[in-house]
Design a protein around this motif. Sequence first.
Motif, PDB file in Angstrom:
ATOM      1  N   VAL A  61       0.832  -1.204   0.000  1.00 13.81           N
ATOM      2  CA  VAL A  61       0.000   0.000   0.000  1.00 13.81           C
ATOM      3  C   VAL A  61       0.868   1.256   0.000  1.00 13.81           C
ATOM      4  O   VAL A  61       0.559   2.238  -0.681  1.00 13.81           O
ATOM      5  CB  VAL A  61      -0.979  -0.013   1.202  1.00 13.81           C
ATOM      6  CG1 VAL A  61      -1.785   1.269   1.253  1.00 13.81           C
ATOM      7  CG2 VAL A  61      -1.909  -1.212   1.104  1.00 13.81           C
ATOM      8  N   ASP A  62       1.993   1.213   0.740  1.00 14.14           N
ATOM      9  CA  ASP A  62       2.921   2.345   0.729  1.00 14.14           C
ATOM     10  C   ASP A  62       3.427   2.622  -0.691  1.00 14.14           C
ATOM     11  O   ASP A  62       3.506   3.767  -1.124  1.00 14.14           O
ATOM     12  CB  ASP A  62       4.124   2.063   1.638  1.00 14.14           C
ATOM     13  CG  ASP A  62       3.750   2.099   3.107  1.00 14.14           C
ATOM     14  OD1 ASP A  62       2.910   2.945   3.466  1.00 14.14           O
ATOM     15  OD2 ASP A  62       4.280   1.285   3.881  1.00 14.14           O
ATOM     16  N   SER A  96      -7.817  -0.542  -0.451  1.00  7.04           N
ATOM     17  CA  SER A  96      -6.734   0.448  -0.503  1.00  7.04           C
ATOM     18  C   SER A  96      -6.005   0.432  -1.843  1.00  7.04           C
ATOM     19  O   SER A  96      -5.208   1.313  -2.125  1.00  7.04           O
ATOM     20  CB  SER A  96      -5.719   0.188   0.600  1.00  7.04           C
ATOM     21  OG  SER A  96      -6.351  -0.161   1.785  1.00  7.04           O
ATOM     22  N   VAL A  97      -6.245  -0.605  -2.618  1.00  9.56           N
ATOM     23  CA  VAL A  97      -5.552  -0.757  -3.900  1.00  9.56           C
ATOM     24  C   VAL A  97      -6.590  -1.017  -4.984  1.00  9.56           C
ATOM     25  O   VAL A  97      -7.613  -1.643  -4.732  1.00  9.56           O
ATOM     26  CB  VAL A  97      -4.553  -1.938  -3.827  1.00  9.56           C
ATOM     27  CG1 VAL A  97      -3.928  -2.217  -5.170  1.00  9.56           C
ATOM     28  CG2 VAL A  97      -3.470  -1.662  -2.798  1.00  9.56           C
ATOM     29  N   THR A  98      -6.346  -0.509  -6.194  1.00 12.88           N
ATOM     30  CA  THR A  98      -7.266  -0.778  -7.307  1.00 12.88           C
ATOM     31  C   THR A  98      -6.575  -1.676  -8.333  1.00 12.88           C
ATOM     32  O   THR A  98      -5.346  -1.711  -8.396  1.00 12.88           O
ATOM     33  CB  THR A  98      -7.671   0.530  -8.014  1.00 12.88           C
ATOM     34  OG1 THR A  98      -6.491   1.082  -8.605  1.00 12.88           O
ATOM     35  CG2 THR A  98      -8.272   1.527  -7.051  1.00 12.88           C
ATOM     36  N   PRO A  99      -7.378  -2.387  -9.144  1.00 13.10           N
ATOM     37  CA  PRO A  99      -6.788  -3.214 -10.190  1.00 13.10           C
ATOM     38  C   PRO A  99      -5.859  -2.401 -11.102  1.00 13.10           C
ATOM     39  O   PRO A  99      -4.814  -2.897 -11.531  1.00 13.10           O
ATOM     40  CB  PRO A  99      -8.001  -3.722 -10.965  1.00 13.10           C
ATOM     41  CG  PRO A  99      -9.101  -3.739  -9.966  1.00 13.10           C
ATOM     42  CD  PRO A  99      -8.839  -2.567  -9.068  1.00 13.10           C
ATOM     43  N   GLU A 100      -6.241  -1.169 -11.365  1.00  9.50           N
ATOM     44  CA  GLU A 100      -5.428  -0.320 -12.241  1.00  9.50           C
ATOM     45  C   GLU A 100      -4.037  -0.091 -11.651  1.00  9.50           C
ATOM     46  O   GLU A 100      -3.022  -0.190 -12.329  1.00  9.50           O
ATOM     47  CB  GLU A 100      -6.171   1.026 -12.437  1.00  9.50           C
ATOM     48  CG  GLU A 100      -5.858   1.751 -13.712  1.00  9.50           C
ATOM     49  CD  GLU A 100      -5.589   0.817 -14.891  1.00  9.50           C
ATOM     50  OE1 GLU A 100      -4.417   0.795 -15.317  1.00  9.50           O
ATOM     51  OE2 GLU A 100      -6.505   0.127 -15.370  1.00  9.50           O
ATOM     52  N   GLN A 101      -4.004   0.179 -10.344  1.00 11.35           N
ATOM     53  CA  GLN A 101      -2.724   0.393  -9.665  1.00 11.35           C
ATOM     54  C   GLN A 101      -1.871  -0.876  -9.673  1.00 11.35           C
ATOM     55  O   GLN A 101      -0.648  -0.814  -9.844  1.00 11.35           O
ATOM     56  CB  GLN A 101      -2.976   0.832  -8.210  1.00 11.35           C
ATOM     57  CG  GLN A 101      -3.524   2.249  -8.116  1.00 11.35           C
ATOM     58  CD  GLN A 101      -4.007   2.589  -6.719  1.00 11.35           C
ATOM     59  OE1 GLN A 101      -4.541   1.740  -6.010  1.00 11.35           O
ATOM     60  NE2 GLN A 101      -3.828   3.835  -6.319  1.00 11.35           N
ATOM     61  N   GLY A 127     -10.025  -8.095  -3.555  1.00 14.39           N
ATOM     62  CA  GLY A 127      -8.663  -8.616  -3.437  1.00 14.39           C
ATOM     63  C   GLY A 127      -8.301  -9.505  -4.616  1.00 14.39           C
ATOM     64  O   GLY A 127      -7.199  -9.432  -5.169  1.00 14.39           O
ATOM     65  N   PHE A 128      -9.256 -10.350  -5.009  1.00 14.38           N
ATOM     66  CA  PHE A 128      -9.060 -11.240  -6.159  1.00 14.38           C
ATOM     67  C   PHE A 128      -8.908 -10.420  -7.433  1.00 14.38           C
ATOM     68  O   PHE A 128      -7.994 -10.643  -8.233  1.00 14.38           O
ATOM     69  CB  PHE A 128     -10.257 -12.193  -6.246  1.00 14.38           C
ATOM     70  CG  PHE A 128     -10.341 -12.993  -7.520  1.00 14.38           C
ATOM     71  CD1 PHE A 128      -9.479 -14.050  -7.747  1.00 14.38           C
ATOM     72  CD2 PHE A 128     -11.296 -12.684  -8.476  1.00 14.38           C
ATOM     73  CE1 PHE A 128      -9.563 -14.789  -8.913  1.00 14.38           C
ATOM     74  CE2 PHE A 128     -11.388 -13.420  -9.645  1.00 14.38           C
ATOM     75  CZ  PHE A 128     -10.517 -14.479  -9.864  1.00 14.38           C
ATOM     76  N   LYS A 129      -9.773  -9.435  -7.589  1.00 15.48           N
ATOM     77  CA  LYS A 129      -9.723  -8.606  -8.800  1.00 15.48           C
ATOM     78  C   LYS A 129      -8.401  -7.850  -8.893  1.00 15.48           C
ATOM     79  O   LYS A 129      -7.829  -7.722  -9.990  1.00 15.48           O
ATOM     80  CB  LYS A 129     -10.899  -7.633  -8.821  1.00 15.48           C
ATOM     81  CG  LYS A 129     -12.204  -8.350  -9.136  1.00 15.48           C
ATOM     82  CD  LYS A 129     -13.403  -7.437  -9.020  1.00 15.48           C
ATOM     83  CE  LYS A 129     -14.682  -8.262  -9.098  1.00 15.48           C
ATOM     84  NZ  LYS A 129     -15.789  -7.620  -8.408  1.00 15.48           N
TER      85      LYS A 129
END
Lengths: 263, 242
Positions: A61-62, A96-101, A127-129
């Motif tokens: 995440v950082d 906190s995270v997207t698939p794009e990231q 999370g899976f995505k």
Amino acid sequence: MSEVIVITSGKGGVGKTTTSANVGTGLAQLGNKVVLIDTDIGLRNLDVVLGLENRIVYNLVDVVEGNCRIKQALIKDKRYPNLQLLPSAQTRDKTSVTPEQMRKLTEELREEFDYIILDCPAGIEQGFKNAIAGADRALVVTTPEVSAIRDADRIIGLLEAEEMKKIDLIVNRIRMDMVKRGDMMSMEDVQEILAVPIIGVVPDDENIVVATNTGEPLVGSNSLAGQAFLNISRRIMGEEVELLNLEGKTGFFSRIASWFARK
Amino acid sequence: MSQPIVMKGNKYGITIRFDETTPFEELKALLKEKLVQSSDFFQNARMALSFEGRKLTAREEEEVLDLIETYSKLKIICILDHSENTAKRFAAALALAKQQIAAGKVEKNSENQTRGETKEKKQFDLIKDASPPIHPGQFYRGTLRNGQILESERSIVIIGNVNPGGKVIARGNIVVLGTLKGSAYAGCDGKQDAFIAALNMIPTQLRIHEFTLSPGDKLSEMPLEGPRIAVIRDNRIQMDCI
């Protein structure tokens, strides 16, 4: 050409993290530059299985949020110079995270590593995505149990819908004595239902429990499971490796006998 | 003389009765007028539509639909055959259509892979195609996996397995050239003579028309594994060897 591989299963507790740790370490032992990414945000444990927990400073995440550079977050495994880990965050959650990231992150890592291995969380949600977003191929881990197979089937369906280019199956924790008695599904039974190629079968082995607890992947060791994981790593690299003889207990004499019988 | 156009509503949809003697162009004009007058009344209702009286050609039906779409907020989900427009058929067809729309997506479908609005449109196209009581087939190649639903407006042939948790729904018949381990629902809008056949029949649940068969009740008594066909006989689903 580097390859991004997601290790997933749908159901929890079938051995995704153990497989990630061992296959990743195996690929590193075989001379590849490997990075393992723990995408199970909030429930991280790949670092524990690898015995690297005490060295975490920054996490996934950082990196994604730009609090640090990727290099700062990567933990080098001192035992295997080719192996690095990007740990997950413990105090955040999957949103906190997207698939794009994730896609962007894996693209950046491609430049430096031969294999980028993503340890996917259980479930089919965010999370899976995130985990499958940047992946070129998927390894679906299942155990020969009806519930695990159901979930694997669902996962394969979802991966196909996402147009995952290559999907392989790992049958984990198989017990040949039970298969012989007809109390456990065989590799063939599993293959018949799931209809995807099997890239490896890992026997149920108590050494795995020990290895997991001590944070020392057993891939490449003399144990059957260790051999099985190393073979999977080889097959990922495109080598043709015969499936292990999991019957295991063939004695010295019967082996000689079968050697003569072949002539 | 009776009115040239009569619109009747029932619980599930509307029936339009066209006078047989009035020219079609005139009927169209009258319909348009009626629709404009009543557009507030109908709101955005989703309905099934059926015709009575005058026999309309496919082209004329289409024109009527266009009119309804343009001049009212009615959403016609499907057209029913005028010969059997009982409330029951309305109910079945509408329930199905709504369920499909609610489901929002057909996860995998060979021909009518449709989502959201396009689905509605496509649906009545398909139903109109089938309005002469022929049930042409569709094909689907591949494994139907856990969580995947395959829906067909017609009969469907699956070349592959239906895994546990997979589901096939068809207005017509279902044929599985493989192992059926999931659920199958044939004749979902009331086709009583629909059948379900599989090369290997180990289903979770079978439904034909209004009958359901689940292992645990009568399935276990029937011959399983191997090529089987399930049909309705004596008011229940029965399985025969092929």
